[in-house]
Each structure stands twice: as C-alpha cells, then as structure tokens.
Design an enzyme around this catalytic site. Structure first.
Site, PDB file in Angstrom:
ATOM      1  N   ASP A   1       0.710  -1.231  -0.077  1.00  0.00           N
ATOM      2  CA  ASP A   1       0.007   0.100  -0.085  1.00  0.00           C
ATOM      3  C   ASP A   1       0.963   1.371   0.085  1.00  0.00           C
ATOM      4  O   ASP A   1       2.006   1.040  -0.838  1.00  0.00           O
ATOM      5  CB  ASP A   1      -0.847  -0.076   1.110  1.00  0.00           C
ATOM      6  CG  ASP A   1      -2.297   0.560   1.075  1.00  0.00           C
ATOM      7  OD1 ASP A   1      -2.424   1.859   0.712  1.00  0.00           O
ATOM      8  OD2 ASP A   1      -3.055  -0.123   1.065  1.00  0.00           O
TER       9      ASP A   1
ATOM     10  N   HIS B   1      -3.864   6.031   3.165  1.00  0.00           N
ATOM     11  CA  HIS B   1      -4.476   4.760   2.886  1.00  0.00           C
ATOM     12  C   HIS B   1      -3.761   3.895   3.609  1.00  0.00           C
ATOM     13  O   HIS B   1      -4.571   2.603   4.021  1.00  0.00           O
ATOM     14  CB  HIS B   1      -4.293   5.029   1.377  1.00  0.00           C
ATOM     15  CG  HIS B   1      -5.216   3.825   0.617  1.00  0.00           C
ATOM     16  ND1 HIS B   1      -4.889   2.617   0.328  1.00  0.00           N
ATOM     17  CD2 HIS B   1      -6.340   3.817   0.058  1.00  0.00           C
ATOM     18  CE1 HIS B   1      -5.842   2.018  -0.152  1.00  0.00           C
ATOM     19  NE2 HIS B   1      -6.784   2.546  -0.347  1.00  0.00           N
TER      20      HIS B   1
ATOM     21  N   SER C   1     -11.087  -0.755  -0.966  1.00  0.00           N
ATOM     22  CA  SER C   1      -9.869  -0.872  -0.091  1.00  0.00           C
ATOM     23  C   SER C   1     -10.131  -1.104   1.394  1.00  0.00           C
ATOM     24  O   SER C   1      -8.934  -1.490   1.965  1.00  0.00           O
ATOM     25  CB  SER C   1      -9.363   0.490  -0.144  1.00  0.00           C
ATOM     26  OG  SER C   1      -8.553   0.746  -1.404  1.00  0.00           O
TER      27      SER C   1
END
Ligand SMILES: *[C@@H]1O[C@H](CO)[C@@H](O)[C@H](O)[C@H]1NC(C)=O
Ligand SMILES: *[C@@H]1O[C@H](CO)[C@@H](O)[C@H](O)[C@H]1NC(C)=O
Ligand SMILES: *[C@@H]1O[C@H](CO)[C@@H](O)[C@H](O)[C@H]1NC(C)=O
Ligand SMILES: *[C@@H]1O[C@H](CO)[C@@H](O)[C@H](O)[C@H]1NC(C)=O
Ligand SMILES: *[C@@H]1O[C@H](CO)[C@@H](O)[C@H](O)[C@H]1NC(C)=O
Ligand SMILES: *[C@@H]1O[C@H](CO)[C@@H](O)[C@H](O)[C@H]1NC(C)=O
Ligand SMILES: *[C@@H]1O[C@H](CO)[C@@H](O)[C@H](O)[C@H]1NC(C)=O
Ligand SMILES: *[C@@H]1O[C@H](CO)[C@@H](O)[C@H](O)[C@H]1NC(C)=O
Length: 788
Positions: free
Chosen positions: A146, A217, A571
């Site tokens: 990620d 994220h 996600s």
C-alpha cells in the site's frame, strides 16, 4: 466503462495541485524515448544465477550498468528495466525471452466492525468464537502492499504481541525504533514510480527510500487488518469506541509500493517478491488495474507465485460499480473482495421548510444551525456554467477511485459546486451539490464555505442509489440518498422560498430504516470478463464509512489532526478479509489458501439484519455478481464442515483449459509448461466453492466437485437445492458421509436447461447447500447460470 490507471482504491481527497500535476504527467509521458518494461523470460538455465541470467539479456559491450530496476526472484521469472524501442527489440530476439509489458500505474482501490462481524459480543468486551479460537491471530504475518505506514500510531502498539516467528526474514527500513513486534517489517519499493516521475516531471517528487505513509491509505488498511485495541477512538468525535483490527495479535509487514499517484506494476511486483521471500502468510492488496488476461496482469502472476508458496492473497474487487463486468483482480487463486455497509450511521438529518425530514450522513456533527430554517438553493436548477479543468474525468491518472458510481458526464456544471462553478449567491444559504465520481466531496463543501454558504446537502446520483457515506466535511453537511435528493430537489422546484436545516443526530448503531449489509454502489461487479466459469467477486465485507488509523493529518471543520478517519471503498473491505484469513490460518494451520477461501465463502451470510436477502444500492435484492458468496461470517468460517480444496497445479491445468498458449501459461507459472502434456481443467470444473455455468436451451451440463472433511471424525451432509429459474439441478449422491478427518468425497451436479422455458433474463441464480445431520453446519455453494 474504461477504468483509469492503476490506482490505490482511494476514496478520499487529495489536493487539486497533485491532481493537476498528475494529469500533466500522463499527457506528457509519450514524449520520452525510454519506457519501463516488465520482461518475462524463461527460468534461469543451470549455468546462471537469477541475476546473471537477467543480465545476459543486455548487450555485453556497453560499459554503463544495465538499466535494471528490479531483478525478480519469485513473483515472476523476469525483471523490470528502462529500455528504448530498439533495446526492447534487440531483447526480444534473445533466446529465453518470453514476453514484455510496459509499466503503468494502477489505482489504489474500525470501532464497530468486530461486533458487526460477530468477533466480539455486542456488550463489546467478550471475545467470541474465532477471536478466542485463533488467539486473535497471534504469530501470523500479514503483508500490506500500500502507501506505507505511519509508525508509532497507537493501533501499532505491540504490547503483549511477542516477537515474530523464526522464519521471518524481513527488514525495517525505518529507524529501528519505529518497528516493533507489531510492525515487523517496513520497506519501500518505488523505483518504477520514481523513474516515471523524474522522467515526466523532471524532478523527484517521490521519496523512494522511506516506507513512511504520507497519504493515510496504508495506515488505514494496515490498522484494519491487524491494528491492536485503541480505547476511545473516534473520527471528529463520531463512531466513538474501541478501535481494533480484525487480527489484533497478528504481525504486520508493510511494503510501500504506492504513493498518492497510484502504484506502478514494477513496484507492486517487487513488493510481492519481497513479501514471499521474507515469510509473509497473507498478502493484502487494496489496489487493482483493469481486467486483463492473467498472463499480462503482473498482479495475477505475482499473487499466483505467492499462492504456490501457501500464502493467502486477498485483493480488492475495485470501485467501478455498479455496472456489470467492472471487476479488477479476477484470477481464481485470489480472494476477490467487494464492499457493503454495516449497521452504523453517523447521521445528519435534513429538515425542509414543509416539515419533511430526510436521513443523511456526515462526520460534521457540530450543531451550528440549532434547528433554524435557512434558505435552500440548488445551483443545478439554473443555467450551467462549464468548467474546463485539467484533470477532467477519466483522464485523471490518479483516478483516486473516489466512489465512481456515475457514468461520466463530460463537463462540470454548477450543480457539482466545484471551484468557480457556482452561479449564484450562496451566502448564509444551504446549497444542494450533486455528487460526481472522482470529485473530492469534501472540496465541494470547501467551495461552499469559501463562498459564505451555511451548509451543504450532498445529493447522491441515480446510480448511487441508497449509498451514502460519512466523511469529515468542513461545513455542516448531510449526504443524502438519491431518492431523498430527488424529493428535496422537487421541493425546491415547487416552493417559492425553499428553506431547510441540517440536524446532527450522532452515531446510530443498529440503524433500522436500512438493513445492513447493503451493497455499496461503488463495489465492482461480475460477471468476470476473463473467466466466465468462475463466479466473482468471491465475498463482500464492510467497506462503507470504516473507521481506522490515520496520519494525524488535519481533517474536518477546524482542521483537527486526527489519528482515526473514516474512508469508504473496496480498499477498506479487503483488509477486513485479510485479517479474518489470518485468524483462520492461525486456528487451522494446515489449511491451504484455497481451503481458507472455501471456508470463508461457503459459510457467508446472504441475509441482512432483518433476515431478508441482502440488497443492492437501489434496495433491490443484490445479485450474485454484486455479492458473490455473500457477506463474510468469520465465526462460521472457522467451522465449515468441509472445504473445496485446489492444488496450485490445478490452476496451471485451468490456464491450459482456458486455451492459453504454452508461452502464456509459462509466463504465469514461471516454469516451462507444455499444455499438451497437461490434463486441462475447464474453468467450470475447477474445484471452486461456487458454480458459474453457461447454458443454451435444451443443453445439459455435468460438473464434479471434490470436498475434503475438515471436521474431526465422521459426519454426514444432505443436499438441499434451490435451483435457478428454468434450470433443473440434480446432485448425485445426495448424501455425503465422511468416516474420518481429511477424507475426500466427490459429487456430481447436473444442470439441465428446461425446454419451453423462455427466459427474458440473461442470468439466473440459485444455490445448493449441504446440511449436516445435526443441522449445525450449512455448506453453501452459489449457482450462477448465464443463458446464451
Ligand atoms: C509537457 O512538457 C512540456 C515541458 O517539457 C511543457 O511545456 C508542456 O506544457 C507539457 N504539456 C502538458 C500537456 O502538460
Ligand atoms: C531516523 O531518525 C533520524 C534522527 O532522528 C531522522 O532524521 C530521520 O528522518 C529518521 N528516519 C526515518 C526513516 O524515520
Ligand atoms: C474520550 O475522548 C473524548 C473526546 O475525544 C474525551 O472528551 C474523553 O475524555 C475521552 N475519554 C477517555 C476515557 O479518555
Ligand atoms: C478554489 O479557489 C481558491 C481561490 O482561487 C483556491 O484558494 C482553492 O485552492 C481552490 N480550491 C480548489 C479545490 O481548487
Ligand atoms: C424542476 O423543474 C424543471 C422545470 O419545470 C424540470 O425540468 C425539472 O425536472 C424539475 N426538477 C425536479 C427535481 O423536479
Ligand atoms: C478452447 O478450445 C476448445 C477447442 O477449440 C473449445 O471447445 C473451447 O470452448 C475453448 N475454451 C475456451 C475457454 O475458449
Ligand atoms: C509438447 O508435448 C507434446 C507431446 O508430448 C510434444 O509433441 C511437443 O513437441 C511438445 N512441445 C514443446 C514445445 O515442447
Ligand atoms: C465426474 O465424476 C464421475 C463419477 O465419479 C466420473 O465418472 C466422471 O468422469 C467425472 N467427470 C470429470 C469431468 O471429472
């Protein structure tokens, strides 16, 4: 609809500065003379090491070092290099060369989820079922590919977790004190992206050395999969409670392969390569590109290498719903994860001058209006002003996967409330703004705030249906569903001086007017484009308004640094499943990746909290292409009765069955394959826990499945069939009797399309369930029929 480039499945906003830079990057790219390629070659012959074999593809005469970015060891047989057209041509002529692809970028695709998933009793204190049976995933290593991670976040406290297992060979590229027994590895692989940004923008805007997360994220997904308990977590005071990931005792190995620009395939492969070599047990990838054949999809090849090593891989289905055939990550060795809601809403109600009230969502919970009715306007009701923005629509390299549920309008009229588009005085007023895919929703509120507006009603588009999300807005905001938005707009139309107010309602759990889980509009849908005989996605899990770790970046009305934030997307559902897989792996160390996936799928729930079928974003019953096997049910997954296992070599036979050429199969298998010496497996016959069958009128089809007892001793199961409309389903035998653990039995299903039934539909669905004699275990396989 074409998806844009490789992106993290981002669902939050970035600054418009980054957006415009990225768009420039894209348009200017073709003007450069070298490109980065992924080169697939035969495995090294005995006289070579991997490295010397890769080097042998370059001319020996030049003194400059070959422009190799990565020499891959496991994820593919090959390397990444910067080459001109003529260099690539020369390389193609060398013996051992198989195939090349140009590197591109792909997009990146909680306090309450443990209770919602039944890991914790509703009292919130006692671990139930799987959590206690798996010791919270102790010792399992979850690799997160990620945007990196923020170390020293409370979710990554390692109190009581213990050292990593001996097999672990990972590295910490932070200062040593930033890794601990929770974050046991942290590395950055950004060479592919670095080359790209230097080439395109002339400067190095990517810090290629540090695994530090500057986006948020990666911290969010890592803490969702395996964050530890953090008391009193909240996002701007909402959704308050103890935040915890799915496998709180598991270790995290972080591979930074993405930035806010997305993720380069070369870097993703390098991350997968390292994670396999260093000893990860689970790979979690909240990212994905377009659907493509498996031999040209680096993510498919790299994850196949992982599965061959017994590593479980969990990948996002993508955020390109609700259209059919919008999936990323379709290979049958992956767990493909869709997203749905949970039974929590952070509500902000809209009350109109006529007394009507509508439910909406927002993390902005400060009550500035105190019930006062303010003038209500809708810029979209009058003439539209066009805006030309550099990063317009589909061309945005970032894509950000901001819930893209709208089929793309080609201009930005006033109704979207973007900068400079407002065509009216909004001072002191509440403004209705339409939601648009790729439009940063929080910036819409920023525009209203800048223009002196008092509040915003964010109106869902038709394709969004009932999907709303709670986000950290900067002015009083209520995000309302499409049906509510339509009624509010028609109220404006029919009223001389429309008024409204926004009333924060706080965090509501067990929120009753909509029954969770409901499909998120953005969750990508099947059918699979690459393999019609495999039903995808596999599973759905929580992916709307998920609270998890954040970077202490400012959010909300007062730009308060928050260490938790709410995001939405596949996600977010993907790391839930990665963490649950870690728990299952701990509780059942001998299960293969296919066995873990089978257990997750055959025990999934297909009803909501009201006991009715799971609905889609329009509150119709969600179809199999939306929900796959259904919603994950972790505790049942630990007691599945039997599983549908698949050996890695079966996937090779499956690729031959797809009629891939020997070279194509060789690229995926990373060893020389001659399909004429392999017994091919037709895709519907792969031992998958679901069925996906194409049927012509009058046609019949027999398919076998082999099941393996994972219970202790003898047990028997009887079949119950709910046939798809127009199809006769016969199962033989109808009773499966196991006499010992590990035993395998085979059954045959015959599908017959009835003569005379004229179906107006393209698809029909049903299922078969094996019910144990004590009625405690149900093993369900979905049946999807495509009429041709
Ligand atoms: C492409 O790059 C050149 C400089 O190399 C710049 O002048 C031009 O504006 C760029 N084009 C776009 C579309 O951004
Ligand atoms: C490591 O610590 C030094 C000194 O405190 C600091 O300057 C540097 O930025 C740190 N590096 C990382 C990767 O955190
Ligand atoms: C929890 O956080 C809230 C605000 O975020 C604070 O007012 C409260 O004192 C905290 N409670 C505990 C037990 O820390
Ligand atoms: C909107 O315009 C203002 C003033 O020009 C600028 O400061 C702001 O950054 C812009 N916002 C966006 C989202 O582009
Ligand atoms: C509002 O009125 C206009 C003009 O009569 C019409 O075109 C539009 O569809 C109406 N909008 C709604 C939401 O009713
Ligand atoms: C593969 O080729 C065979 C023989 O030509 C054909 O019957 C079959 O339908 C093909 N399979 C696929 C998946 O295209
Ligand atoms: C593949 O195997 C078949 C049957 O053994 C053989 O005839 C053929 O030459 C092989 N192909 C290659 C490329 O080795
Ligand atoms: C399916 O099982 C039956 C019964 O064991 C067997 O006769 C048949 O050959 C099998 N079919 C396939 C495609 O494996």
């Amino acid at each position: 609809m074409a998806k844009s480039f490789l992106s993290l499945l981002f669902t939050f906003l970035l600054s418009s500065i980054l957006l415009t830079t990225a768009a420039r990057a894209l348009t200017n790219e073709s003007s450069f003379s070298t490109k980065t390629y992924i080169i697939h070659v035969n495995p090294p012959p005995p006289v070579h090491t991997t490295q010397s074999w890769h080097l042998s593809f370059f001319p020996q005469t030049t003194s400059a070092p070959p422009p190799i970015l990565y020499s891959y060891k496991i994820a593919i047989s090959g390397f990444a290099a910067r080459l001109s057209d003529s260099e690539l041509k020369a390389m193609k002529a060398k013996p051992g060369f198989l195939f090349s692809t140009a590197d591109t970028l792909v997009p990146l695709a909680t306090t309450h989820t443990p209770e919602f998933l039944g890991l914790l009793s509703s009292a919130g204190v006692k671990p139930e079922g799987l959590w206690s049976e798996s010791d919270f995933g102790r010792g399992v290593i979850v690799a997160i590919l990620d945007t990196g991670v923020m170390p020293n976040h409370p979710s990554f406290d390692d109190h009581g977790i213990g050292p990593p297992p001996e097999k672990w060979k990972g590295k910490c590229e932070f200062n040593a004190s930033d890794c601990n027994n929770k974050i046991i590895g942290a590395r950055a692989f950004l060479q592919g992206q670095l080359v790209r940004t230097v080439q395109v923008m002339g400067n190095d805007i990517v810090d290629a050395a540090s695994p530090l997360d500057t986006v948020g994220h990666g911290t969010h997904t890592a803490s969702t999969a395996a964050g530890t308990f953090v008391a009193n977590a909240s996002a701007l005071g909402s959704a308050q409670g103890t935040a915890v990931g799915m496998a709180p005792n598991a270790h995290l190995a972080v591979y930074k392969v993405c930035t806010d620009f997305g993720c380069a395939y070369t870097d993703i492969l390098a991350g997968i390569d390292a994670a396999i070599e260093e000893g990860a047990d689970i790979l979690s990838l909240s990212l994905g590109g377009d659907s493509m054949m498996f031999d040209v999809d680096p993510i498919a090849i790299g994850t196949f290498a992982a599965v061959e090593k017994g590593i479980f891989v969990s990948l996002a289905a993508g955020n390109s719903g609700p259209q059919h055939s919008s999936l990323s990550n379709e290979a049958p060795w992956m767990l493909t994860v869709g997203a749905s809601t949970m039974d929590r809403a952070i509500q902000a109600k809209v009350k109109l001058g006529n007394g009507e009230e509508y439910e909406g969502e927002s993390l902005y919970q400060t009550d500035l209006m105190a019930g006062e009715l303010l003038p209500l306007v809708y810029p979209g009701a009058s003439v539209t002003s066009m805006l030309s923005i550099e990063w317009e629509g589909e061309k945005s390299i970032l894509a950000l996967w901001l819930m893209r549920c709208i089929t793309s309008p080609s201009s930005l009229p006033a109704k979207f409330c973007f900068n400079n588009s407002l065509n009216m005085d909004v001072k002191g007023k509440i403004v209705i703004c339409d939601r648009r895919d790729q439009m940063p929703r929080i910036q819409q509120g920023d525009v209203i705030k800048g223009a002196g507006g008092a509040g915003m009603i964010l109106a869902a588009a038709q394709s969004d249906g009932y999907t709303t999300v709670a986000e950290a807005h900067v002015i009083p905001t209520s995000h309302v569903s499409y049906p509510a938005a339509s009624k509010i707009k028609s109220y404006i139309n029919t009223t001389g001086s429309p008024t409204a107010t926004i009333i924060p309602q706080g965090t509501l759990i067990g929120f009753n007017s909509l029954h969770a889980p409901i499909m998120a509009c953005f969750s990508s849908r099947g059918p699979s484009l690459q393999s019609k005989g495999i039903l995808k996605p596999d599973i759905i899990g929580p992916g709307v308004s998920v609270l998890a770790g954040w970077l202490a970046l400012p959010i909300g009305p007062n730009n308060i640094p928050a260490i938790f934030n709410m995001l939405s997307g596949t996600s977010m559902s993907t790391p839930h499943l990665s963490g649950i897989a870690a728990l299952l792996k701990k509780a059942n160390p001998t299960w293969s990746p296919a066995a873990i996936r089978s257990a997750i799928m055959t025990t999934a729930k297909n009803v909501n909290t009201a006991g009715k079928p799971i609905q889609d974003e329009e509150l119709n019953n969600a179809d199999l292409f939306a929900r796959g096997a259904g919603h994950v049910n972790p505790s049942n997954a630990n007691n599945p009765g039997f599983v549908y296992d698949i050996q890695p070599s079966d996937y090779v036979a499956y690729l031959c069955g797809l009629n891939y050429s020997d070279t194509q199969v060789t690229v995926v298998a990373r060893r020389t394959i001659n399909c004429s010496t392999v017994d091919p497996i037709i895709d519907v016959e792969l031992n998958y826990p679901t069925f996906s069958v194409e049927m012509r009128p009058g046609c019949s089809r027999k398919v076998n499945r082999t099941v393996k007892n994972v219970g202790e001793g003898s047990s028997s199961y009887e079949v119950e069939i709910v046939p798809p409309l127009g199809i006769v389903v016969t199962v033989s035998p109808t009773l499966l009797s196991f006499s010992e653990g590990g035993q395998e039995l085979t059954y045959t299903v015959e599908f017959i399309r009835e003569y005379g039934t004229i179906s107006t539909m393209n698809y029909a669905e049903g299922y078969l369930t094996w019910v144990s004699s004590d009625k405690l275990i149900s093993v369900r396989s979905q049946i999807s029929i495509t009429f041709t």
